[in-house]
Design a protein around this motif. Structure first.
Motif, PDB file in Angstrom:
ATOM      1  N   LEU A  89     -24.225  -5.238  19.073  1.00 34.55           N
ATOM      2  CA  LEU A  89     -22.964  -5.414  18.624  1.00 34.55           C
ATOM      3  C   LEU A  89     -22.928  -6.744  17.633  1.00 34.55           C
ATOM      4  O   LEU A  89     -21.685  -7.240  17.341  1.00 34.55           O
ATOM      5  CB  LEU A  89     -21.720  -5.834  19.681  1.00 34.55           C
ATOM      6  CG  LEU A  89     -21.685  -4.673  20.738  1.00 34.55           C
ATOM      7  CD1 LEU A  89     -20.543  -4.739  21.611  1.00 34.55           C
ATOM      8  CD2 LEU A  89     -21.597  -3.229  20.049  1.00 34.55           C
ATOM      9  N   ARG A  90     -23.946  -7.165  17.254  1.00 30.70           N
ATOM     10  CA  ARG A  90     -24.186  -8.284  16.052  1.00 30.70           C
ATOM     11  C   ARG A  90     -23.470  -9.383  16.737  1.00 30.70           C
ATOM     12  O   ARG A  90     -22.753 -10.233  15.725  1.00 30.70           O
ATOM     13  CB  ARG A  90     -23.856  -7.660  14.957  1.00 30.70           C
ATOM     14  CG  ARG A  90     -24.468  -6.256  14.294  1.00 30.70           C
ATOM     15  CD  ARG A  90     -25.916  -6.447  14.696  1.00 30.70           C
ATOM     16  NE  ARG A  90     -26.980  -5.475  14.032  1.00 30.70           N
ATOM     17  CZ  ARG A  90     -27.400  -4.396  14.689  1.00 30.70           C
ATOM     18  NH1 ARG A  90     -27.309  -4.141  15.897  1.00 30.70           N
ATOM     19  NH2 ARG A  90     -28.348  -3.561  13.974  1.00 30.70           N
ATOM     20  N   SER A  91     -23.359  -9.949  17.927  1.00 36.05           N
ATOM     21  CA  SER A  91     -22.541 -11.012  18.301  1.00 36.05           C
ATOM     22  C   SER A  91     -23.726 -12.311  18.063  1.00 36.05           C
ATOM     23  O   SER A  91     -24.810 -12.139  18.169  1.00 36.05           O
ATOM     24  CB  SER A  91     -22.345 -10.844  19.773  1.00 36.05           C
ATOM     25  OG  SER A  91     -21.574  -9.883  19.882  1.00 36.05           O
ATOM     26  N   SER A  92     -22.916 -13.315  17.632  1.00 40.37           N
ATOM     27  CA  SER A  92     -23.808 -14.318  17.344  1.00 40.37           C
ATOM     28  C   SER A  92     -24.080 -15.394  18.545  1.00 40.37           C
ATOM     29  O   SER A  92     -23.432 -15.301  19.552  1.00 40.37           O
ATOM     30  CB  SER A  92     -23.177 -15.480  16.116  1.00 40.37           C
ATOM     31  OG  SER A  92     -21.657 -15.614  16.501  1.00 40.37           O
TER      32      SER A  92
ATOM     33  N   ALA B 240     -20.485  -4.659  10.482  1.00 37.64           N
ATOM     34  CA  ALA B 240     -21.174  -3.285  10.274  1.00 37.64           C
ATOM     35  C   ALA B 240     -22.232  -3.595   9.317  1.00 37.64           C
ATOM     36  O   ALA B 240     -23.428  -3.069   9.502  1.00 37.64           O
ATOM     37  CB  ALA B 240     -20.482  -2.300   9.991  1.00 37.64           C
ATOM     38  N   HIS B 241     -22.165  -4.424   8.125  1.00 38.51           N
ATOM     39  CA  HIS B 241     -23.082  -4.608   7.275  1.00 38.51           C
ATOM     40  C   HIS B 241     -24.388  -5.399   7.625  1.00 38.51           C
ATOM     41  O   HIS B 241     -25.360  -5.241   6.941  1.00 38.51           O
ATOM     42  CB  HIS B 241     -22.459  -5.462   6.005  1.00 38.51           C
ATOM     43  CG  HIS B 241     -22.249  -6.747   6.275  1.00 38.51           C
ATOM     44  ND1 HIS B 241     -21.298  -7.318   7.207  1.00 38.51           N
ATOM     45  CD2 HIS B 241     -23.102  -8.008   5.943  1.00 38.51           C
ATOM     46  CE1 HIS B 241     -21.239  -8.574   7.190  1.00 38.51           C
ATOM     47  NE2 HIS B 241     -22.570  -9.303   6.604  1.00 38.51           N
ATOM     48  N   LEU B 242     -24.341  -5.703   8.704  1.00 40.08           N
ATOM     49  CA  LEU B 242     -25.520  -6.308   9.622  1.00 40.08           C
ATOM     50  C   LEU B 242     -26.249  -5.418  10.044  1.00 40.08           C
ATOM     51  O   LEU B 242     -27.463  -5.700  10.606  1.00 40.08           O
ATOM     52  CB  LEU B 242     -25.098  -7.554  10.598  1.00 40.08           C
ATOM     53  CG  LEU B 242     -24.144  -8.643  10.124  1.00 40.08           C
ATOM     54  CD1 LEU B 242     -23.598  -9.325  11.268  1.00 40.08           C
ATOM     55  CD2 LEU B 242     -25.027  -9.465   9.098  1.00 40.08           C
ATOM     56  N   ILE B 243     -26.184  -4.191  10.380  1.00 39.52           N
ATOM     57  CA  ILE B 243     -26.763  -3.149  10.861  1.00 39.52           C
ATOM     58  C   ILE B 243     -27.740  -2.585  10.082  1.00 39.52           C
ATOM     59  O   ILE B 243     -27.561  -2.379   8.774  1.00 39.52           O
ATOM     60  CB  ILE B 243     -25.995  -2.089  11.143  1.00 39.52           C
ATOM     61  CG1 ILE B 243     -24.736  -2.288  12.178  1.00 39.52           C
ATOM     62  CG2 ILE B 243     -26.966  -0.889  11.757  1.00 39.52           C
ATOM     63  CD1 ILE B 243     -23.700  -1.095  12.442  1.00 39.52           C
ATOM     64  N   LYS B 244     -29.025  -3.083  10.165  1.00 36.99           N
ATOM     65  CA  LYS B 244     -30.101  -2.675   9.218  1.00 36.99           C
ATOM     66  C   LYS B 244     -31.247  -1.987  10.041  1.00 36.99           C
ATOM     67  O   LYS B 244     -31.260  -1.866  11.190  1.00 36.99           O
ATOM     68  CB  LYS B 244     -30.891  -3.934   8.774  1.00 36.99           C
ATOM     69  CG  LYS B 244     -29.706  -4.586   8.127  1.00 36.99           C
ATOM     70  CD  LYS B 244     -30.317  -5.618   7.126  1.00 36.99           C
ATOM     71  CE  LYS B 244     -29.303  -6.703   6.352  1.00 36.99           C
ATOM     72  NZ  LYS B 244     -27.995  -6.007   5.702  1.00 36.99           N
TER      73      LYS B 244
ATOM     74  N   ALA C 158     -25.258  -7.740  23.281  1.00 39.78           N
ATOM     75  CA  ALA C 158     -24.961  -8.567  22.221  1.00 39.78           C
ATOM     76  C   ALA C 158     -25.568  -8.549  20.828  1.00 39.78           C
ATOM     77  O   ALA C 158     -25.102  -8.553  19.731  1.00 39.78           O
ATOM     78  CB  ALA C 158     -24.786 -10.048  22.915  1.00 39.78           C
ATOM     79  N   LYS C 159     -26.812  -8.223  21.007  1.00 42.32           N
ATOM     80  CA  LYS C 159     -27.438  -7.959  19.779  1.00 42.32           C
ATOM     81  C   LYS C 159     -27.121  -6.644  19.092  1.00 42.32           C
ATOM     82  O   LYS C 159     -26.951  -6.405  17.757  1.00 42.32           O
ATOM     83  CB  LYS C 159     -29.010  -7.666  20.098  1.00 42.32           C
ATOM     84  CG  LYS C 159     -29.721  -9.106  20.590  1.00 42.32           C
ATOM     85  CD  LYS C 159     -31.122  -8.993  20.334  1.00 42.32           C
ATOM     86  CE  LYS C 159     -31.882 -10.497  20.877  1.00 42.32           C
ATOM     87  NZ  LYS C 159     -32.053 -11.353  20.053  1.00 42.32           N
TER      88      LYS C 159
END
Length: 116
Positions: free
Chosen positions: A113-116, A70-74, A110-111
């Motif tokens: 949900l911050r999937s790599s 979640a911290h990747l949500i900007k 995928a983007k």
């Protein structure tokens, strides 16, 4: 000062999330996937929370686990950068708002949900 949204039933805002997504050709399943990804609720648990008309504060307090990514949500929601929000509950609410915005803007799951 307690934010009004904290006491608002999640079930009252959920149809607004659905409407925003569906107007842009996205689905209820995608909205639910985003919510379960962020909160750790199973689909069944999400339905229970909606039926109980749980308020936002309780909804997030009951969440099994906020996704570690979640911290990747900007980005900006309602004129505020989500990564700069200091109140943990408000930040979680805005994370969800941001994810629904991304869905409505046509971003790939995928983007979102911050999937790599």
């Amino acid at each position: 000062m307690t934010e009004r949204i904290f006491n608002m039933p999640f079930a009252k805002v959920y149809p607004l999330y659905l409407n925003k997504a569906e107007k842009k050709g996205r689905t209820k399943a995608e909205v639910d996937q985003i919510i379960t990804w962020l909160t750790g609720f199973s689909h069944e648990q999400l339905l229970e929370e909606l039926q109980k008309k749980t308020d936002f504060a309780t909804f997030f307090a009951n969440a099994p686990q906020i996704n570690p990514a979640a911290h990747l949500i900007k980005g900006v929601v309602c004129g505020v950068r989500v990564e700069d929000i200091e109140d943990p509950l408000m930040q979680k609410i805005r994370y969800l708002d941001k994810l629904i915005d991304e869905l409505a803007k046509g971003k790939a799951m995928a983007k979102i949900l911050r999937s790599s």
